[in-house]
Scaffold this active site. Structure first.
Site, PDB file in Angstrom:
ATOM      1  N   ALA A  70       0.844  -1.193   0.000  1.00 17.70           N
ATOM      2  CA  ALA A  70       0.000   0.000   0.000  1.00 17.70           C
ATOM      3  C   ALA A  70       0.874   1.237   0.000  1.00 17.70           C
ATOM      4  O   ALA A  70       1.943   1.252   0.617  1.00 17.70           O
ATOM      5  CB  ALA A  70      -0.906   0.011   1.234  1.00 17.70           C
ATOM      6  N   ASP A  71       0.435   2.270  -0.692  1.00 15.95           N
ATOM      7  CA  ASP A  71       1.116   3.552  -0.571  1.00 15.95           C
ATOM      8  C   ASP A  71       1.030   3.996   0.888  1.00 15.95           C
ATOM      9  O   ASP A  71       0.166   3.554   1.655  1.00 15.95           O
ATOM     10  CB  ASP A  71       0.478   4.589  -1.495  1.00 15.95           C
ATOM     11  CG  ASP A  71       1.441   5.706  -1.850  1.00 15.95           C
ATOM     12  OD1 ASP A  71       2.453   5.874  -1.153  1.00 15.95           O
ATOM     13  OD2 ASP A  71       1.183   6.411  -2.838  1.00 15.95           O
ATOM     14  N   CYS A  72       1.939   4.880   1.274  1.00 14.61           N
ATOM     15  CA  CYS A  72       2.107   5.173   2.692  1.00 14.61           C
ATOM     16  C   CYS A  72       0.861   5.789   3.319  1.00 14.61           C
ATOM     17  O   CYS A  72       0.362   6.821   2.850  1.00 14.61           O
ATOM     18  CB  CYS A  72       3.328   6.062   2.892  1.00 14.61           C
ATOM     19  SG  CYS A  72       4.848   5.160   2.584  1.00 14.61           S
TER      20      CYS A  72
END
Length: 781
Positions: free
Chosen positions: A303-305
């Site tokens: 997942a993106d941050c």
């Protein structure tokens, strides 16, 4: 990556000071040891997960089976603690390597230890302008070697590099467009596969399995349809994108497919974007059905941050934290950049929303990747990459590669009456004016690592002209304070005037979109005043990521030459000087369309690619409005001719080959053949060669890049106006001829995507086009 994934705010605000400190520290004598498992003293050395003869996936499954539920959950964030009783060291998944090893993640440490610098290659968009996938492969390879070297000397806690960014540069205002290979899906796809092969350690840039032990692990980001930061109050964290199946299939998804299928990337990162009502990191059709099942991802999905937390707190996609965590893991997510899943997965299991097998499935993918990196093969220094160390960072080879990339990417946009090249020794004095002329950070773009041998444009020019006087002119790229009288006086007293203007990360970067395509503040008025005062036509060099509307400079005869140099990396100043003084014949081509300011009336939130009504469409494939410069534009100091010399009249040598098995169907407005019905064997038989005959008519040796396009008889019913088939470049001496070979695959290159997202080849005429020359290819006619 999230805002936290850029360099921290104190680094941005005091970037130059931080960079200078790192550079001054240089290399120290200290060196550490890399973390590893399964060594002679490991408590688990006799267990199956330490047996290097077993497949990585089997070893990972064994390790996961030995972990407690709490230990398992602890591994689901980017900072994964160790499991001492099993001899498993801690690990940091978040590392960046966009255009060289960067300091933006958590696992790379260039602020302490033996090495304080790394080779800084040009920002990706400029590298893309070289249209050279072998160059992209070599940059990936060099970056991977430097990352592994840092790991071996104990200055890296991870080898999972969350790069490359292969999103399509759809809108010219996008702050992160600089990180991408541009607007064309074919270019982005070839960049993706080449860079991934390089950074993961493949020996050649060919379609082949990845090496048994990965040099590093690549992660292609951010899937999918992500290209908005913060535009007029609309944030990437809450933007709900509406995207057609057609646009997903022929624009947004191809680079990610190429990453996985051709490049064999071991990770894909899902974006914040909510596409058609579903957040990307919660979409099982994307993460599992597409990435893992259809494309065959051998690795993990990240997942993106903070994307999982944002899904709950900003997008309100699920009612509770536990529901959110359960939804993402069941959809196919394997790891969270951030602690949200680590915090709530246990309670999600306890409440019956998440099964242990969902956690185990994710962990097997994560530990399989670490197994493939050799983390469970004993001391890395004794293994296949064990020879890499401090001496393999910033090597002469890597420095030369950074220079080569900058030289090949720089694009000549204007050169009236042969203003360029300048003659070395004939320029008695030079005025260098502009805020970007002597700023190391202006070379780097975003996601940078401290460069090992930076040369600013001012320093580059000082190597060619004895008498150089410098004036910033503007206080910054914003140019809200300007010293026009001083600049005018300097210009009027100098033989040559070179302006270094453009943008900075204050205008375009992660978290920042532009609202205007014009040069900021007083830049245009300063440039015009200087040009009017100069003895001879001035030279304008633009350091920008995204395009700018410089119509005023195009039409001003006092501005004799214009160069676009992107953010050219550590060797950028030297590369610019070499181009200005004719040691390099410019060969770069624009990888994006340069739009006029009037384009900004189009909302960034309108995701449609195709023109409709008063909507002009996007990118060279569909845009029907005025341009400042077209995709693929780029001048040379020499004149090259090019024409398609050969090409089979009808590669689909009989209609029955295409129509076998009921392939023919009526789609949209004409008869077409469904590509997904043809199969690999038919598609292979349809391939044919084409040759572009090129000649350099002089007056200088130089490289020529041939871009081959396809066009249909009409651009109706959603067909692109044209689309890129391929590119090929070669260095030619004056008078030299060459035949540039292209392999044309109709299933790939001649197909278009229908409204329902399916590829078809239209029956009838197609045209291969290089420059102004084209040949007709007919299917089933």
């Amino acid at each position: 990556m999230a805002a936290s994934s850029s360099p921290p705010f104190h680094i941005i605000n005091h970037g130059m000071a931080a960079l200078l400190t790192l550079l001054l520290l240089g290399r120290s004598a200290a060196a550490g040891a890399p973390p590893f498992s399964c060594g002679p003293s490991s408590p688990s050395r006799g267990l199956p997960f330490c047996n290097t003869k077993l497949p990585a996936a089997q070893r990972a499954a064994d390790l996961v089976s030995r972990m407690t539920p709490a230990e398992k959950v602890s591994q689901l964030g980017d900072i994964a603690p160790g499991v001492p009783r099993l001899g498993v060291p801690g690990y940091k998944w978040w590392n960046e390597a966009l255009h060289g090893v960067a300091i933006s993640g958590k696992g790379i440490h260039l602020d302490q230890g033996a090495v304080r610098v790394a080779t800084s290659f040009p920002q990706v968009l400029l590298t893309a302008a070289a249209f050279n996938d072998n160059l992209w492969f070599r940059i990936g390879q060099a970056t991977g070697k430097e990352a592994r070297a840092l790991y071996n000397i104990g200055q890296a806690e991870g080898l999972t590099m969350w790069s490359p960014n292969v999103n399509i540069f759809r809108d010219p205002r996008w702050g992160r467009g600089q990180e991408t290979p541009g607007e064309d899906p074919a270019v982005a796809s070839r960049y993706a596969s080449a860079f991934v092969r390089g950074i993961q350690g493949s020996a050649t840039n060919t379609l082949s399995p990845p090496p048994p032990v990965l040099l590093t692990s690549a992660c292609c980001k951010h899937a999918t349809a992500y290209d908005l930061e913060d535009w007029k109050g609309v944030s990437r964290y809450n933007f709900k994108a509406t995207v057609t199946a057609q646009d997903l299939a022929d624009t947004f998804n191809p680079p990610f497919q190429s990453c996985v299928v051709e490049g064999k990337a071991s990770c894909v990162m899902c974006a914040y974007t909510s596409v058609n009502g579903v957040p990307s990191c919660a979409n099982p059709d994307l993460l599992t059905k597409t990435f893992k099942n259809s494309w065959g991802l051998d690795g993990y999905v990240a997942a993106d941050c903070d994307a999982v937390a944002i899904m709950r707190n900003s997008q309100f996609y699920r009612p509770t934290a536990e529901d959110t965590v359960a939804t993402t893991l069941k959809a196919g997510l394997d790891i969270d950049c951030g602690p949200y899943i680590q915090q709530y997965a246990t309670s999600a299991i306890q409440k019956g929303k998440l099964a242990q097998q969902d956690v185990d499935k994710a962990l097997k993918n994560l530990f399989t990747t670490r197994m493939r990196l050799g983390h469970f093969d004993g001391d890395p220094k004794a293994n296949v990459y064990g020879n890499l160390g401090a001496a393999h960072i910033c090597t002469p080879e890597h420095k030369n590669l950074a220079l080569e990339a900058a030289l090949d990417g720089i694009v000549l946009l204007k050169n009236t009456a042969g203003v360029l090249p300048l003659k070395r020794g004939a320029v008695a004095s030079a005025a260098v004016i502009g805020h970007n002329a002597n700023d190391v950070l202006a070379l780097l773009g975003n996601y940078w690592g401290p460069p090992c041998a930076p040369t600013t444009p001012l320093q580059g020019i000082q190597g060619y002209v004895r008498n150089v006087k410098f004036l910033p002119g503007c206080n910054s790229a914003a140019c809200n304070a300007v010293s026009t009288p001083q600049a005018v006086a300097l210009a009027s007293s100098s033989d040559a005037v070179i302006l270094f203007m453009g943008l900075s990360q204050a205008q375009e970067s992660e978290g920042k979109d532009r609202t205007s395509l014009l040069l900021p503040g007083n830049q245009q008025s300063l440039i015009t005043a200087v040009a009017n005062a100069a003895k001879r036509p001035v030279i304008l060099v633009l350091l920008t990521g995204g395009p700018v509307d410089i119509t005023f400079a195009q039409s001003n005869p006092k501005i004799g030459a214009i160069l676009w140099a992107g953010y050219p990396g550590q060797a950028g100043g030297l590369a610019i000087a070499k181009v200005l003084f004719g040691e390099k014949n410019p060969s770069g081509k624009l990888p994006v369309t340069w739009y006029p300011e009037e384009f900004t009336r189009i909302p960034m939130t309108d995701m449609r690619m195709r023109a409709a009504g008063g909507y002009p469409g996007r990118t060279y494939r569909f845009y029907n409005g005025k341009t400042v410069y077209k995709f693929g534009f780029g001048l040379s100091y020499s004149k090259f001719s090019q024409r398609i010399a050969t090409g089979r009249k009808n590669p689909a040598y009989n209609t029955s080959l295409l129509a076998a098995g009921g392939l023919m169907a009526t789609t949209d407005d004409k008869a077409s053949y469904y590509v997904d019905h043809m199969g690999d064997e038919v598609c292979e038989q349809l391939k044919f060669p084409a040759v572009v005959k090129v000649k350099n008519h002089g007056p200088m040796d130089g490289k020529h890049t041939a871009l081959m396009f396809l066009r249909w008889p009409n651009a109706t019913d959603g067909r692109p106006a044209r689309q890129l088939v391929g590119f090929h470049s070669q260095h030619l001496r004056v008078g030299e001829k060459a035949n540039l070979g292209f392999e044309v695959s109709p299933c790939e290159h001649f197909s278009r995507v229908t409204r329902d997202g399916r590829k078809v080849i239209d029956r009838g005429s197609h045209f291969l086009k290089v420059g102004k020359h084209e040949v007709e290819i007919s299917f089933g006619a």
